[in-house]
Design a protein around this motif. Structure first.
Motif, mmCIF file in Angstrom:
data_model
loop_
_atom_site.group_PDB
_atom_site.id
_atom_site.type_symbol
_atom_site.label_atom_id
_atom_site.label_comp_id
_atom_site.label_asym_id
_atom_site.label_seq_id
_atom_site.Cartn_x
_atom_site.Cartn_y
_atom_site.Cartn_z
ATOM 1 N N LYS A 192 0.836 -1.186 0.000
ATOM 2 C CA LYS A 192 0.000 0.000 0.000
ATOM 3 C C LYS A 192 0.881 1.250 0.000
ATOM 4 O O LYS A 192 2.091 1.177 0.221
ATOM 5 C CB LYS A 192 -0.894 0.019 1.252
ATOM 6 C CG LYS A 192 -1.784 -1.193 1.441
ATOM 7 C CD LYS A 192 -2.565 -1.059 2.740
ATOM 8 C CE LYS A 192 -3.350 -2.303 3.069
ATOM 9 N NZ LYS A 192 -4.103 -2.183 4.347
ATOM 10 N N ALA A 193 0.243 2.393 -0.198
ATOM 11 C CA ALA A 193 0.984 3.653 -0.135
ATOM 12 C C ALA A 193 1.620 3.850 1.237
ATOM 13 O O ALA A 193 2.672 4.481 1.374
ATOM 14 C CB ALA A 193 0.056 4.817 -0.462
ATOM 15 N N SER A 194 0.985 3.298 2.277
ATOM 16 C CA SER A 194 1.504 3.408 3.643
ATOM 17 C C SER A 194 2.734 2.543 3.880
ATOM 18 O O SER A 194 3.395 2.677 4.917
ATOM 19 C CB SER A 194 0.420 3.001 4.639
ATOM 20 O OG SER A 194 0.075 1.634 4.456
#
Length: 274
Positions: free
Chosen positions: A45-47
């Motif tokens: 994910k972007a995280s």
């Protein structure tokens, strides 16, 4: 004094809500048992967190059952795109389709499907299933020994009652120089043993089952812990934030243990996370 959330009202009887939760988890776990290896390939994910196609598919299948069985209760899942961040409606289902995805992608058994019901902003019931362990835990429909989360539960819960004798599970700790890293260093120095299993929901279960004397969850998301908190409180354990107050969603740290040990861990967390 707070009272048990009104899940047993004439809106939906508690037993029916629990039946719906069990059926929904069955749908997700049943599909996961038949899914091929291609579903467990990781991406990021972007995280920076790992995720798989299986996470999304389990969430989709569980959500579908819940919407059919309890159409008036929204479902908030970890993999759902939200405009309001991590905010939680006062009444909703909270779902982590695969808690411990990093373990899941590597074939490690410590991962779980975690489904909790929030009512009046409080975790009210939960179902957790660890597919690789073939184990399931549920709050059941008994209100339990103590329905007041503010109660001083010194006598509730078993296990070690001081940190120096406690086996403590830790999830969510960051780098050595971070506040959570300093907390981990303090736990390593002060606890009898520290265990890092990589699955918040199973750390909470570990306390309930006696595998752990306590657990500390740093940066928990609501769907990570809703079911486990409901189960622990139903069994009489103490679940606090770092200020020693009853845990609420969004608090930087969650500690769970018997009363004396939970308060000791809360004080240690407060000192290291600030």
């Amino acid at each position: 004094m707070r009272t048990e959330p009104d899940v047993g009202s004439d809106r939906e009887p508690l037993v029916r809500l629990l039946d719906a939760a069990e059926a929904a988890v069955d749908a997700g776990v049943g599909w996961l048992a038949e899914a091929g290896d291609e579903w467990s390939k990781r991406r990021f994910k972007a995280s920076g967190e790992e995720v798989t196609d299986a996470d999304a598919e389990v969430e989709r299948r569980i959500t579908r059952v819940l919407r059919e069985r309890t159409p008036g209760i929204p479902v908030v899942g970890e993999e759902t795109d939200r405009e309001d961040g991590d905010s939680v409606p006062s009444r909703c289902w909270l779902l982590d389709p695969i808690d411990g995805t990093m373990n899941f992608t590597r074939g490690a058994p410590l991962h779980a499907v975690s489904l909790g019901l929030v009512d009046g902003g409080e975790p009210a019931l939960g179902v957790l299933h660890a597919p690789a362990l073939n184990r399931r835990w549920s709050t059941g429909t008994d209100p339990g020994p103590d329905t007041d989360p503010d109660a001083d539960a010194d006598a509730a819960g078993e296990g070690a009652r001081e940190l120096s004798r406690a086996v403590v599970g830790v999830t969510g700790a960051g780098g050595v120089g971070s506040p959570s890293g300093r907390l981990l260093a303090a736990l390593l120095d002060g606890a009898y043993r520290v265990r890092m299993q990589g699955c918040m929901s199973l750390d909470l279960i570990g306390v309930a089952e006696g595998w752990l004397d306590a657990c500390v969850c740093v940066g928990a998301k609501p769907w990570d812990v809703a079911a486990g908190v409901a189960l622990l409180r139903r069994r009489g354990w103490t679940v606090l934030d770092g200020d020693g107050r009853p845990y609420v969603f969004g608090a930087p740290v969650l500690v769970a243990a018997n009363g004396p040990l939970a308060r000791e861990l809360a004080a240690l967390s407060r000192a290291r996370l600030r």
